[in-house]
Design a protein around this motif. Sequence first.
Motif, PDB file in Angstrom:
ATOM      1  N   LEU A 136       0.817  -1.213   0.000  1.00  0.00           N
ATOM      2  CA  LEU A 136       0.000   0.000   0.000  1.00  0.00           C
ATOM      3  C   LEU A 136       0.847   1.259   0.000  1.00  0.00           C
ATOM      4  CD1 LEU A 136      -2.828  -1.014   2.486  1.00  0.00           C
ATOM      5  CD2 LEU A 136      -3.130  -0.377   0.088  1.00  0.00           C
ATOM      6  N   THR A 137       1.988   1.207   0.653  1.00  0.00           N
ATOM      7  CA  THR A 137       2.835   2.400   0.705  1.00  0.00           C
ATOM      8  C   THR A 137       3.605   2.618  -0.597  1.00  0.00           C
ATOM      9  OG1 THR A 137       4.578   1.085   1.746  1.00  0.00           O
ATOM     10  CG2 THR A 137       3.100   2.306   3.207  1.00  0.00           C
ATOM     11  N   GLY A 138       3.478   1.664  -1.529  1.00  0.00           N
ATOM     12  CA  GLY A 138       4.124   1.823  -2.822  1.00  0.00           C
ATOM     13  C   GLY A 138       3.283   2.701  -3.745  1.00  0.00           C
ATOM     14  N   ASN A 139       3.464   2.543  -5.049  1.00  0.00           N
ATOM     15  CA  ASN A 139       2.713   3.361  -6.004  1.00  0.00           C
ATOM     16  C   ASN A 139       1.442   2.641  -6.450  1.00  0.00           C
ATOM     17  OD1 ASN A 139       3.637   1.375  -7.831  1.00  0.00           O
ATOM     18  ND2 ASN A 139       5.502   2.567  -8.254  1.00  0.00           N
ATOM     19  N   ALA A 140       0.687   3.314  -7.326  1.00  0.00           N
ATOM     20  CA  ALA A 140      -0.573   2.751  -7.801  1.00  0.00           C
ATOM     21  C   ALA A 140      -0.351   1.450  -8.563  1.00  0.00           C
ATOM     22  CB  ALA A 140      -1.296   3.757  -8.683  1.00  0.00           C
ATOM     23  N   ALA A 141       0.811   1.343  -9.211  1.00  0.00           N
ATOM     24  CA  ALA A 141       1.114   0.117  -9.956  1.00  0.00           C
ATOM     25  C   ALA A 141       1.189  -1.076  -9.011  1.00  0.00           C
ATOM     26  CB  ALA A 141       2.431   0.273 -10.708  1.00  0.00           C
ATOM     27  N   SER A 142       1.731  -0.859  -7.824  1.00  0.00           N
ATOM     28  CA  SER A 142       1.823  -1.943  -6.855  1.00  0.00           C
ATOM     29  C   SER A 142       0.434  -2.409  -6.447  1.00  0.00           C
ATOM     30  CB  SER A 142       2.597  -1.480  -5.615  1.00  0.00           C
ATOM     31  OG  SER A 142       3.905  -1.103  -5.954  1.00  0.00           O
ATOM     32  N   LEU A 143      -0.472  -1.481  -6.277  1.00  0.00           N
ATOM     33  CA  LEU A 143      -1.845  -1.829  -5.916  1.00  0.00           C
ATOM     34  C   LEU A 143      -2.505  -2.613  -7.045  1.00  0.00           C
ATOM     35  CD1 LEU A 143      -3.723  -1.369  -3.514  1.00  0.00           C
ATOM     36  CD2 LEU A 143      -4.640   0.637  -4.690  1.00  0.00           C
ATOM     37  N   HIS A 144      -2.242  -2.176  -8.283  1.00  0.00           N
ATOM     38  CA  HIS A 144      -2.810  -2.869  -9.450  1.00  0.00           C
ATOM     39  C   HIS A 144      -2.256  -4.287  -9.555  1.00  0.00           C
ATOM     40  CE1 HIS A 144      -3.020  -4.057 -13.720  1.00  0.00           C
ATOM     41  NE2 HIS A 144      -4.214  -3.444 -13.682  1.00  0.00           N
ATOM     42  N   ASP A 145      -0.944  -4.439  -9.311  1.00  0.00           N
ATOM     43  CA  ASP A 145      -0.325  -5.770  -9.362  1.00  0.00           C
ATOM     44  C   ASP A 145      -0.915  -6.694  -8.302  1.00  0.00           C
ATOM     45  OD1 ASP A 145       1.239  -4.902 -11.430  1.00  0.00           O
ATOM     46  OD2 ASP A 145       3.018  -4.502 -10.172  1.00  0.00           O
ATOM     47  N   ALA A 146      -1.186  -6.141  -7.116  1.00  0.00           N
ATOM     48  CA  ALA A 146      -1.774  -6.947  -6.043  1.00  0.00           C
ATOM     49  C   ALA A 146      -3.156  -7.431  -6.435  1.00  0.00           C
ATOM     50  CB  ALA A 146      -1.850  -6.130  -4.758  1.00  0.00           C
ATOM     51  N   LEU A 147      -3.918  -6.583  -7.141  1.00  0.00           N
ATOM     52  CA  LEU A 147      -5.254  -6.966  -7.585  1.00  0.00           C
ATOM     53  C   LEU A 147      -5.170  -8.065  -8.638  1.00  0.00           C
ATOM     54  CD1 LEU A 147      -8.300  -6.509  -7.552  1.00  0.00           C
ATOM     55  CD2 LEU A 147      -7.962  -4.706  -9.270  1.00  0.00           C
ATOM     56  N   MET A 148      -4.229  -7.952  -9.558  1.00  0.00           N
ATOM     57  CA  MET A 148      -4.084  -8.967 -10.595  1.00  0.00           C
ATOM     58  C   MET A 148      -3.648 -10.316 -10.008  1.00  0.00           C
ATOM     59  SD  MET A 148      -5.002  -7.621 -13.432  1.00  0.00           S
ATOM     60  CE  MET A 148      -6.229  -6.794 -12.412  1.00  0.00           C
ATOM     61  N   GLN A 149      -2.759 -10.251  -9.032  1.00  0.00           N
ATOM     62  CA  GLN A 149      -2.306 -11.483  -8.406  1.00  0.00           C
ATOM     63  C   GLN A 149      -3.454 -12.174  -7.682  1.00  0.00           C
ATOM     64  OE1 GLN A 149       0.925 -10.924  -5.683  1.00  0.00           O
ATOM     65  NE2 GLN A 149       1.221 -13.109  -5.320  1.00  0.00           N
ATOM     66  N   ARG A 150      -4.296 -11.381  -7.101  1.00  0.00           N
ATOM     67  CA  ARG A 150      -5.455 -11.930  -6.394  1.00  0.00           C
ATOM     68  C   ARG A 150      -6.408 -12.605  -7.375  1.00  0.00           C
ATOM     69  NH1 ARG A 150      -8.888 -13.940  -2.487  1.00  0.00           N
ATOM     70  NH2 ARG A 150     -10.694 -12.606  -2.084  1.00  0.00           N
ATOM     71  N   LEU A 151      -6.608 -11.997  -8.529  1.00  0.00           N
ATOM     72  CA  LEU A 151      -7.570 -12.520  -9.501  1.00  0.00           C
ATOM     73  C   LEU A 151      -7.083 -13.789 -10.169  1.00  0.00           C
ATOM     74  CD1 LEU A 151      -8.737  -9.195 -11.224  1.00  0.00           C
ATOM     75  CD2 LEU A 151     -10.077 -10.648  -9.688  1.00  0.00           C
ATOM     76  N   TYR A 152      -5.810 -13.845 -10.433  1.00  0.00           N
ATOM     77  CA  TYR A 152      -5.312 -14.950 -11.251  1.00  0.00           C
ATOM     78  C   TYR A 152      -4.483 -15.985 -10.459  1.00  0.00           C
ATOM     79  CZ  TYR A 152      -6.852 -11.928 -15.008  1.00  0.00           C
ATOM     80  OH  TYR A 152      -7.623 -11.136 -15.820  1.00  0.00           O
ATOM     81  N   ALA A 544      -7.270   4.327   4.009  1.00  0.00           N
ATOM     82  CA  ALA A 544      -7.901   5.602   3.642  1.00  0.00           C
ATOM     83  C   ALA A 544      -6.943   6.485   2.864  1.00  0.00           C
ATOM     84  CB  ALA A 544      -8.380   6.318   4.905  1.00  0.00           C
ATOM     85  N   GLN A 545      -5.664   6.419   3.210  1.00  0.00           N
ATOM     86  CA  GLN A 545      -4.683   7.295   2.572  1.00  0.00           C
ATOM     87  C   GLN A 545      -4.211   6.763   1.225  1.00  0.00           C
ATOM     88  OE1 GLN A 545      -1.248   7.972   5.015  1.00  0.00           O
ATOM     89  NE2 GLN A 545      -0.148   9.151   3.445  1.00  0.00           N
ATOM     90  N   HIS A 546      -4.051   5.440   1.103  1.00  0.00           N
ATOM     91  CA  HIS A 546      -3.418   4.896  -0.099  1.00  0.00           C
ATOM     92  C   HIS A 546      -4.359   4.115  -1.013  1.00  0.00           C
ATOM     93  CE1 HIS A 546       0.585   5.992   1.348  1.00  0.00           C
ATOM     94  NE2 HIS A 546       0.271   5.466   2.542  1.00  0.00           N
ATOM     95  N   ALA A 547      -5.553   3.774  -0.575  1.00  0.00           N
ATOM     96  CA  ALA A 547      -6.457   2.995  -1.419  1.00  0.00           C
ATOM     97  C   ALA A 547      -7.776   3.726  -1.650  1.00  0.00           C
ATOM     98  CB  ALA A 547      -6.710   1.627  -0.795  1.00  0.00           C
ATOM     99  N   PHE A 548      -8.370   4.226  -0.582  1.00  0.00           N
ATOM    100  CA  PHE A 548      -9.692   4.855  -0.705  1.00  0.00           C
ATOM    101  C   PHE A 548      -9.608   6.376  -0.783  1.00  0.00           C
ATOM    102  CE2 PHE A 548     -10.497   0.714   1.192  1.00  0.00           C
ATOM    103  CZ  PHE A 548     -11.600   0.264   0.480  1.00  0.00           C
ATOM    104  N   ASN A 549      -8.395   6.905  -0.945  1.00  0.00           N
ATOM    105  CA  ASN A 549      -8.251   8.362  -1.047  1.00  0.00           C
ATOM    106  C   ASN A 549      -8.818   8.899  -2.350  1.00  0.00           C
ATOM    107  OD1 ASN A 549      -6.125   6.935  -2.322  1.00  0.00           O
ATOM    108  ND2 ASN A 549      -4.978   8.842  -2.548  1.00  0.00           N
TER     109      ASN A 549
END
Length: 801
Positions: A136-152, A544-549
Motif C-alpha cells: 500500500l505504501t508503494g505506487n498505484a502500480a503496486s496496488l494494481h499488481d496486487a489486484l491482478m495477483q489476487r484474480l489470477y 484511507a490514505q493509499h487505497a480509498f483516497n
Amino acid sequence: MLMARQWTKTQLWGIRSAWLVLALVASLYCVHRFMGSSPLETNLLALLPATEADPVAEKAVDTLANALGDRTVFLVTSKDAARAKAAAKQFGAALQKSGAFGSVTAELPPFDMSQIGGLYMPYRFGLLTRDDRDTLTGNAASLHDALMQRLYNPVRGPLATQLADDPFGWLEHWLGGLPLATSNLDLEDNMLVAHRDDATSVLVVTTLRGSAYESTTQRDVLSAVAQAQASLKTDYPDAGIARTGAVFYAESARSASEREVHLIGVASAVGIALLMLWVFRSPRLLLLGFVSTALGIVCALAVTLLVFGKLHLLTLVFGASLIGEAVDYSIQYFVVYLGARRGWNARQGAHSVRPALGVALATSLLGYAILAWVPFPALKQIACFAIAGICTAFASVLWLLPVLLVKGPKQAQRRLFLRAGLLLARWHATIGGRRTWLVAALLLIVAVPGWLRLTSDDDIHLLIQRDPALVAQENQVRNAIGVDNTAQFFVVRGPSQESVLQRAEALGAKLDALNGAQAVNGWQSVAQFVPSAQRQADARAMLAQHAFNDPAALRAMLLQAGFRDEVADAWIASFAKSNTAPLTIEHWLAAPWSQPYRHLWLGAVDARGERGYAAIVIPQRVTPQNVAALIAIARAVQGVAFVDKAASVSKLFGAYRVDSGIWLALALALVLLLLMVRYTPRGGIATTLPVLLAVGVTLAAFGYARVPLNLFNCLALMLVLGVGANYAVFLREGCLRDHADLGAVWTGVLLSAATTLLSFGMLALSAMPALKSFGATLALGILVSVLLAPIGMPPERRRVA
C-alpha cells in the motif's frame, strides 16, 4: 534417690485407654481420607515452590498446566497410510466406548471455516499483514499488481474469502497468517496426519472426565488404553502407538512411589525386626517397639493430611523411612529396661531415660524445623510428617511403654552387653580422651582436598524422575507434530487490554527479527488473533490514505479488472459504512473456535494490589542458543517477562543450596549452645564434635567421588546434625546416669544407628533423584557420626555403687 512410685491399676488402664483412643482416632481419620478420592498428590508441579517474582507469572504457569493437564495425545503410526488411518479410527472408537474419557477425537467433525472469516469480516479494513502494508505504501502500480495477483492466483487456502468482499485479498492474507496450524500435521480425510520418512502417523486427542492427578481417573484411563491397544494389536499388528499426557506421568510417579514405599517400608521393618530380635531376644520388646513406631507414623500421617489436605509422593516415600528414627527412642528405653540391675521400676526407667531422649528430640526437631522453613511444599510436608511422628514416638516411650512394661525383664543380654562395653572402651581409648584433637586434625587434613573438589548441580530434574519410556513416547509425539516448546514463554502485562496487545505486538516484532540459531520458528499470541486498537486504526488510516483516497480511480481499477459496477460500488461504499469500532478480546473469546487458544489470554490480574491485564506469548522453539536473546528481548519491552519454570526452580535450588550452608552453621551453633548448657562448655564441645566431623567427612567424600552437591544433599546434612548428634548424646547421658551399663548403652546406640541406616539408607535406592541424594548423604553422615560418638564421652563417668 527415692524410687518413683509405680502406677495403680486404674492409672495403668487409664493411660493405656487414652493411647488406644488416640491410635483409633488417627487410624480412622486416615482410613476415612483414603476411602474417598485419594489424597495422594501426583501433580509434579505441586512439588515445586512459587519461583517467579511476579505472581502473574505463576498464574500463567498454572493456566498452561491446567490447559494441558486434562488432555492426552496418542499417535497411531504405520508404514501404510490407509492402515494408519483405519487403525486410528478403531483405536479412537475403543477409547470412546470405554467411557474413561470425556471426549475422543480421531476424526475431526465437519467445521465451516467461514466461521473464522465471519468473525473478522466486519473488521476487515483494520486487518492488514506486513506485506500488504508495504504494498500500500508503494505506487498505484503496486496496488494494481496486487489486484491482478489476487484474480489470477489459482492457489487458495481454506480461509479463502469472496472476491466481492475482499477484492485485493487483504483479509484473506491476514487470515492466512493466523497461528491456527503451528505444526507438521495435515488434514487428510478429516484426520490430523503427519508423514515422516516412510511412516504415516495419525493423531488421536482425548480429554479426561476427571483430574489427571486422581487415582481413579488414572486407573480408568490406563485400563481403557490397555484394552484398546490389545484390540488394535490383533487387527493391526503393524501399527504402533505412542502416548503422552499428564495422566500417564502422574500414574507412573504414583506407582513408582508406591513400589518404593513397599520396598523401603518392608525392607526396613524386616531388617529392624531381625536386628532387635538378635539384640533383645524378646518378641515382646520387638512388638512394643513397633507399636511405638506405628503410633508415630499413623499420627504423622493424620496430622499431615489434616494440615495440608494432600500427601505428596515425596512425603509418602520419606515417611516409610521414618521407621528407623522413630524406633530409636524405644530402643533407648529397652536398653535401660534390660540393663536394670535391681528391681525394675517402669516409672523410674522412663524418668532416667527422659534427659537423653529430650536432648535427642530437641536436636532432631531443630533439623526438621529448618526443612519446614524452606518454601518447598514437599519439604514442608516432610518436616510436618517427621515432627509429628517423632514427637508421638517420644511421648509413647515416656508414657505408653512404661505402662506396658511394668514387670522387669526375665533375662538380659549380659554377655552381649559385656562385649559391647569392652569394644566401646577400646574404641574410646583409640579416638577419645587426649587423642580426640589428634583424630579431628587428621580427619581435617584428609577432608580438605575433598572439599576443594566439590562441585554443584542444581538441575530441577533432581526433584523428579520421569519414566524414560514415557519420555521417549512424548518425544516421538513432539517430533511428529513439530512442536518443540511448551515450557518457556513470555508473560505480557499492562494496565489495560490495549496496552497488553500493543506490548505483545512489539514483542512479536522483535521475535520475528531473530534469525539463525536465535530464531524461534514462530510464536503464538492473542495479538495475532486480535490486533491492538491502535494497529487496527493505523491499518484503516493506511487504507484511507493509499487505497480509498481516490474512490473514482479505485473504482476504475476494479472495473478494468472485470468487477461489475454494483460490486465495485458496494465494496467501496462498505469502507465508509464499516464499523470503526475495533475488534476486541471479548468478541474473539465469544467465538467457539477460539477455545483451543484461550489460554493465551490471562485476562484481569491483580499482583501486589496493582490491577491490570496479562497475556501469554509462546515461542515455538527455545534452545540454549537463543534463550539469552529471548531474555534480552523481554527486558527490552516494557511489561514483558520471560518465564522458564525449570530454570527458575534450578536457580532457586542454587540459592537455597548456598543459603543452607548458613543455616547449617546456625543450627550447629544452636546445638552446641544447647549441649553446652546441658553438659558444661567443655562437655558441649566434645559432644558436638562427632557430628561436626561427620558433616565435614561427608562433604569431603562427595568431593573425592566427584558427586555434585545439590540442595537435597545440603538439607540432608541438617538431618545428619539432628539425628547424628543423638548418638553422642545417648552415650554421654549413659555415662551420667546412675547404675547405667555402658555396654548396654553402646549396644543401644549401635542398634539405633543400624536401624536408622536401614531406613534412611534405603532412600539411596530410590528412583527419585532427590530422595537418592537425601539417602546417600544421611547414610554416610550417620555412619561417621556413630563411629565418632565415643569422642563425646566424659573422661570419667560417675558411678553409684
